[in-house]
Design a protein around this motif. Structure first.
Motif, PDB file in Angstrom:
ATOM      1  N   TYR A 166       1.377  -2.227  -0.811  1.00  0.00           N
ATOM      2  CA  TYR A 166       0.283  -0.836  -1.034  1.00  0.00           C
ATOM      3  C   TYR A 166       2.465  -1.156  -2.704  1.00  0.00           C
ATOM      4  O   TYR A 166       2.988  -1.098  -2.625  1.00  0.00           O
ATOM      5  N   SER A 167       1.226  -0.411  -3.789  1.00  0.00           N
ATOM      6  CA  SER A 167       1.997  -1.165  -5.118  1.00  0.00           C
ATOM      7  C   SER A 167       3.017   0.975  -5.350  1.00  0.00           C
ATOM      8  O   SER A 167       2.448   1.873  -4.754  1.00  0.00           O
TER       9      SER A 167
ATOM     10  N   GLN B 183      -4.921  -3.604  -3.898  1.00  0.00           N
ATOM     11  CA  GLN B 183      -2.911  -3.381  -4.038  1.00  0.00           C
ATOM     12  C   GLN B 183      -2.650  -5.174  -4.166  1.00  0.00           C
ATOM     13  O   GLN B 183      -1.838  -5.921  -3.673  1.00  0.00           O
ATOM     14  N   THR B 184      -3.520  -5.925  -5.209  1.00  0.00           N
ATOM     15  CA  THR B 184      -2.934  -7.374  -5.400  1.00  0.00           C
ATOM     16  C   THR B 184      -2.344  -7.439  -7.168  1.00  0.00           C
ATOM     17  O   THR B 184      -2.372  -6.892  -7.949  1.00  0.00           O
TER      18      THR B 184
ATOM     19  N   ASN C 199       2.050   5.943  -7.109  1.00  0.00           N
ATOM     20  CA  ASN C 199       1.143   5.039  -6.377  1.00  0.00           C
ATOM     21  C   ASN C 199      -0.156   4.624  -7.055  1.00  0.00           C
ATOM     22  O   ASN C 199      -0.538   5.277  -8.046  1.00  0.00           O
TER      23      ASN C 199
ATOM     24  N   TYR D 118       5.663  -2.416 -11.566  1.00  0.00           N
ATOM     25  CA  TYR D 118       5.550  -1.813 -10.256  1.00  0.00           C
ATOM     26  C   TYR D 118       5.714  -3.416  -9.218  1.00  0.00           C
ATOM     27  O   TYR D 118       6.449  -4.533  -9.815  1.00  0.00           O
TER      28      TYR D 118
ATOM     29  N   HIS E 125       5.810  -4.632   0.877  1.00  0.00           N
ATOM     30  CA  HIS E 125       4.671  -6.008   1.498  1.00  0.00           C
ATOM     31  C   HIS E 125       5.544  -5.565   3.297  1.00  0.00           C
ATOM     32  O   HIS E 125       5.331  -5.984   4.284  1.00  0.00           O
TER      33      HIS E 125
ATOM     34  N   ILE F 246       5.159  -4.483  -5.272  1.00  0.00           N
ATOM     35  CA  ILE F 246       3.846  -4.210  -4.404  1.00  0.00           C
ATOM     36  C   ILE F 246       5.099  -3.953  -2.899  1.00  0.00           C
ATOM     37  O   ILE F 246       5.204  -5.647  -2.805  1.00  0.00           O
TER      38      ILE F 246
END
Lengths: 136, 380
Positions: free
Chosen positions: A82-83, A104-105, A98, A68, A72, A70
């Motif tokens: 969000y991923s 979302q880390t 998603n 994945y 920014h 994320i």
């Protein structure tokens, strides 16, 4: 300026069963009747052996997180960060999605973590499949 | 000399590179084409084969005043020009044409004379990728890397080092967009774009173009410039959808393309003096070094960290500064080819001393396709 909307799919004759499935709360894949391999995205023949004898079946909805990013950067109507993920379904094929229902880390999104499909209705025609951590 | 050999007899980039708001996209093609024709001592009427993208071949033929008897509009993303070179070589050898012009021009930054971005929501990627908030290459090309990093234990510092080393090469190149030295810490503290990718791990977005002229090696000696010979070529394709890439730690298209090119050239890796690997993002040189066979799987990050590809290292890589620091209009493959030709002519700003063989490897789409060209300044 018109409000930004998520770009929704336009089903085609070859993919309609998939989108009818998500609207009915099912993740539908296809499997070759001859070599038995499951595959995605939809098409009316087996990409492994070329056979036109294929069947639609309801997948388990279980998957693991393959990879994945994320995002920014601002991308209305999405709320950054969000991923954007690729998951590996228990049946074998992979799909983009998603990951929802968790922060979302990088800490919350661990590769190979077990996931479960969830469905979110977008319009009368389109329901999108997302994935959440299994058991969440 | 082998009976069927092809040479580059003209090569040039646009007069300017970087931000060019006063030229439309088709004029970037033409500017590069006119420079390449001047380089080769040719006029438009001397050209009988034309390959180009992202402009349409017939549009460009008319614009340049060329009447081609052979055309190629292959469009598989940024490595399309490697495929054009490969197809042109086959066409010349088959007698379909004798003198081929290959052009690229892209107003990637200023977007002058360029159509709008468009998406087809009924295509497979429109149905199964676009709904998830993808926002161009920074959110798509990058998705495989976490799987690669976990599989091989590669760190963000090692990924950052790719950008640091390429900036060292760019510092030697007056035409590079970004020349100031950077450190691993600079890269890791630059703005987050799409985790784990930060700004300085992503390519530039600039304007420019480039053109090549190919003919038979037999004719090449009659041209003003020292010929650059084509020893081997390869191409490959896997999937336009990143989610359907077979293995996120290796590119099948890279492997297919590289193997073909090396086999055709009949060379081994130790013969290679100079290497270009299309670097839209910092992970691409890692995949390229491994999939072309210069490093074993998982060893490329250490290879770069130990400065093997840096100035003074044993395998000079991306010596123009690459897409990360030199320029990247959107389809960078043409600029990688130009740098290989400059190195083989002995006129590169960061010239590799006595370089005789250059491998130039491109990616198209997001791991979707690939093209590899092996050049030499020695007649085959």
């Amino acid at each position: 300026m018109p409000e930004a909307k998520r770009p929704l799919p336009k089903p085609t004759p070859e993919t309609r069963h998939f989108w009818e499935g998500t609207a009915a709360g099912e993740l539908r894949l296809q499997r070759c009747d001859q070599c038995r391999r499951a595959y995605f995205p939809p098409r009316p023949f087996c990409p492994k052996c070329g056979s036109r004898k294929v069947s639609v079946f309801k997948a388990s909805g279980r998957a693991t997180l393959y990879s994945y990013v994320i995002n920014h950067r601002p991308m209305p109507p999405f709320t950054a960060p969000y991923s954007i993920a690729v998951v590996e379904l228990d049946e074998g094929p992979r799909m983009m999605t998603n990951i929802v229902g968790c922060p979302q880390t990088p800490e919350a999104l661990q590769l190979d973590m077990p996931l479960q499909v969830v469905f979110e209705k977008q319009t009368d025609e389109i329901t999108l499949p997302f994935f959440k951590p299994a058991g969440a | 000399m082998k009976s069927k050999s092809i040479a580059v007899v003209g090569a040039a980039e646009t007069t300017q590179l970087g931000v060019i708001p006063d030229l439309s996209q088709i004029q970037l093609h033409a500017d590069a084409a006119l420079n390449a024709m001047a380089d080769a001592g040719l006029k438009p009427s001397d050209i009988d084969g034309l390959a180009t993208t992202p402009e349409w071949t017939p549009n460009l033929a008319n614009y340049l005043g060329i009447t081609p008897a052979w055309v190629d509009g292959t469009m598989v993303g940024g490595c399309s020009f490697m495929l054009h070179v490969r197809h042109a070589a086959a066409a010349i050898n088959e007698g379909l044409c004798s003198t081929v012009l290959i052009t690229h021009g892209e107003s990637g930054r200023s977007r002058v004379g360029v159509g709008p971005f468009s998406g087809n929501r009924a295509s497979l990627e429109g149905q199964f990728e676009a709904p998830y908030g993808i926002m161009g290459p920074p959110t798509v090309f990058t998705i495989p890397v976490l799987r690669y990093m976990k599989t091989y234990g590669v760190s963000e510092e090692q990924l950052a080092m790719v950008a640091v080393v390429q900036r060292e090469w760019a510092a030697k190149n007056p035409r590079a967009s970004m020349k100031d030295p950077i450190t691993v810490q600079d890269v890791l503290s630059s703005r987050m774009i799409a985790y784990p990718f930060r700004l300085l791990m992503c390519c530039l977005v600039t304007d420019g173009g480039g053109a090549l002229i190919l003919t038979s090696a037999q004719r090449a000696k009659d041209f003003p410039r020292k010929p650059v010979y084509i020893l081997g070529t390869g191409e490959g394709a896997e999937s336009w959808m990143i989610s359907q890439m077979e293995d996120f730690t290796t590119s099948r298209a890279f492997r297919v393309s590289g193997r073909k090119a090396f086999a055709e050239a009949g060379i081994s890796h130790k013969d290679v003096d100079h290497l270009m690997i299309y670097d839209a993002f910092a992970h691409l040189p890692l995949y390229g070094l491994e999939d072309l066979g210069f490093c074993k799987p998982g060893e490329a990050a250490g290879f770069i960290w130990e400065r093997n590809t840096a100035p003074g290292g044993k395998l000079p890589l991306n010596t123009n500064g690459g897409g990360l620091s030199y320029m990247h209009s959107g389809m960078y493959g043409m600029y990688a080819l130009q740098e290989s030709v400059r190195q083989m002519r002995g006129v590169a700003p960061a010239q590799v001393p006595d370089a005789k063989i250059s491998v130039c490897h491109g990616v198209g789409g997001m791991f979707a396709a690939s093209g590899t060209i092996i050049f030499s300044n020695q007649a085959p």
